[in-house]
Design an enzyme around this catalytic site. Structure first.
Site, short mmCIF file in Angstrom:
data_model
loop_
_atom_site.label_atom_id
_atom_site.label_comp_id
_atom_site.label_asym_id
_atom_site.label_seq_id
_atom_site.Cartn_x
_atom_site.Cartn_y
_atom_site.Cartn_z
N GLY A 112 0.84 -1.35 -0.37
CA GLY A 112 -0.27 -0.24 0.13
C GLY A 112 0.32 1.38 0.07
CD GLU A 115 -1.82 -1.05 -3.10
OE1 GLU A 115 -1.42 -1.42 -2.43
OE2 GLU A 115 -2.04 -1.87 -5.02
CD GLU A 135 0.42 -5.84 -2.20
OE1 GLU A 135 1.91 -5.67 -2.57
OE2 GLU A 135 0.02 -4.63 -1.95
N1 COA Z 1 1.60 -3.46 8.30
C1 COA Z 1 1.69 -3.53 10.57
N2 COA Z 1 3.15 -3.53 10.57
C2 COA Z 1 4.37 -3.46 9.71
C3 COA Z 1 3.78 -3.26 8.60
C4 COA Z 1 2.76 -3.71 8.42
N3 COA Z 1 3.00 -3.42 6.74
N4 COA Z 1 5.25 -3.40 8.51
C5 COA Z 1 6.40 -3.14 9.48
N5 COA Z 1 5.47 -2.98 10.76
C6 COA Z 1 6.17 -3.10 11.67
C7 COA Z 1 6.93 -3.93 11.79
O1 COA Z 1 5.68 -5.79 12.95
C8 COA Z 1 6.66 -3.85 13.20
O2 COA Z 1 6.34 -4.09 14.94
P1 COA Z 1 6.98 -4.08 15.83
O3 COA Z 1 8.14 -3.98 16.32
O4 COA Z 1 5.67 -3.95 16.94
O5 COA Z 1 7.15 -6.07 15.49
C9 COA Z 1 7.24 -2.57 13.50
O6 COA Z 1 6.51 -2.17 12.54
C10 COA Z 1 8.68 -3.01 12.26
O7 COA Z 1 9.49 -3.47 11.52
P2 COA Z 1 10.12 -5.09 11.90
O8 COA Z 1 9.88 -5.44 10.16
O9 COA Z 1 10.64 -5.15 12.69
O10 COA Z 1 11.21 -4.13 10.35
P3 COA Z 1 12.47 -4.17 9.79
O11 COA Z 1 13.44 -3.49 10.14
O12 COA Z 1 12.82 -5.43 10.10
O13 COA Z 1 12.21 -4.82 8.18
C11 COA Z 1 10.50 -3.96 6.57
C12 COA Z 1 11.39 -4.49 7.40
C13 COA Z 1 10.07 -3.58 5.38
C14 COA Z 1 11.55 -5.45 5.90
C15 COA Z 1 9.48 -4.98 6.69
O14 COA Z 1 8.33 -4.74 8.57
C16 COA Z 1 8.54 -5.86 6.02
O15 COA Z 1 8.64 -6.76 5.66
N6 COA Z 1 6.59 -5.16 6.36
C17 COA Z 1 5.79 -5.42 5.87
C18 COA Z 1 6.03 -5.20 4.30
C19 COA Z 1 4.88 -6.04 3.87
O16 COA Z 1 4.64 -6.83 3.20
N7 COA Z 1 4.12 -5.11 3.25
C20 COA Z 1 2.48 -5.45 2.19
C21 COA Z 1 1.58 -5.65 3.28
S1 COA Z 1 0.28 -5.60 2.14
#
Ligand code: COA
Length: 260
Positions: A112, A115, A135
């Protein structure tokens, strides 16, 4: 105006919206989407605002996607409604907004988040940014317009690859694909956006709104973009901005557009 998930500030005629959930990497939950919609409604009516920039707070993320914790338990019906409401309230709303909206992509722009950046009129990224539509790695597909806007911006084959692999690309790669217009350092990101906004602001805001409508018409089903262009072109001749722009040119001076 009191918001919990976003910050709204203004620097001369540039409004800056900062998505402000850094602990969740600025993930878009329902409340944030609603606040963004509200902020855009306010900015639409505010004649002192000529250009809008959206960015994320902190140095790590623009927006790391829709908030996964909010939809993990959803049914088929809930899922469809989430996408429909989000597209209407935010993504399509921004794309068709009458004032230019620039995304300043300052870190992760995933799902998103990408997007949202793609719904903006154009994008500028910092060199730490990473972009992707992950996704399918979660068992869903992009639902906020990603399957439509990504191929429009980078072509079908490149979009298919990015969506199918759920991979992330660097800012440089995004620029090479045409997904972002410029890449700069994080420090220079906002100064560059301000410079671009300054160039835009010197022009007729009425003509710019007409241009947004005409360009977008190219991507609307069942709409003849050339017809929209003809109609918008004609309308310009009835504006004060047109009279001022042409008069200033003939008088060899800078135009001072009234914005009407
Ligand atoms: N939705 C909800 N929470 C999210 C999020 C999302 N899309 N992306 C990150 N967060 C949260 C994590 O759960 C974490 O929360 P916590 O500290 O309470 O556990 C916090 O943000 C930090 O993220 P973290 O994953 O620990 O950071 P990182 O540096 O290790 O990794 C990313 C960064 C971006 C690679 C990883 O957060 C990620 O893959 N996020 C999801 C991306 C995704 O799939 N987006 C599409 C959604 S449709």
């Amino acid at each position: 105006m009191n918001f919990e998930n976003i910050l709204l500030s203004q620097k001369e005629a540039l409004a800056i919206i900062t998505i402000n959930r850094p602990k969740k990497l600025n993930a878009l939950n329902k409340a944030t989407i609603e606040e963004l919609h509200e902020a855009f409604q306010v900015l639409d009516k505010d004649s002192s605002v000529k250009v809008i920039v959206i960015t994320g707070s902190g140095e790590k993320a623009f927006v790391a996607g829709a908030d996964i914790s909010e939809f993990a338990h959803f049914t088929v019906d809930n899922g469809g409604k989430l996408a429909a409401k989000g597209q209407e309230m935010l993504f399509n709303y921004i794309e068709n907004f009458s004032k230019p909206v620039i995304a300043a992509v300052n870190g992760f722009a995933l799902g998103g988040g990408l997007e949202l950046a793609m719904a903006c009129h154009f994008r500028v990224a910092s060199d730490n940014a990473k972009m992707g539509l992950p996704e399918v790695s979660l068992g869903v597909i992009p639902g906020y317009g990603g399957t439509q806007r990504l191929p429009q911006l980078i072509g079908k084959g490149n979009a298919m690859e990015l969506i199918m692999t759920a991979g992330m690309i660097s800012a440089e790669k995004a620029a090479a694909l045409g997904l972002v217009n410029y890449v700069t350092t994080l420090e220079e990101l906002m100064p560059l956006v301000e410079k671009l906004a300054g160039k835009i602001m010197r022009n007729s805001s009425v003509a710019i709104s007409a241009a947004i409508k005409a360009v977008n018409a190219n991507f609307e089903d069942g709409v003849d973009g050339f017809e929209v262009e003809i109609s918008e072109f004609g309308n310009c001749f009835g504006t004060e901005d047109f009279r001022e722009g042409t008069t200033a040119f003939l008088e060899k001076r800078k135009a001072n557009f009234p914005g009407r």
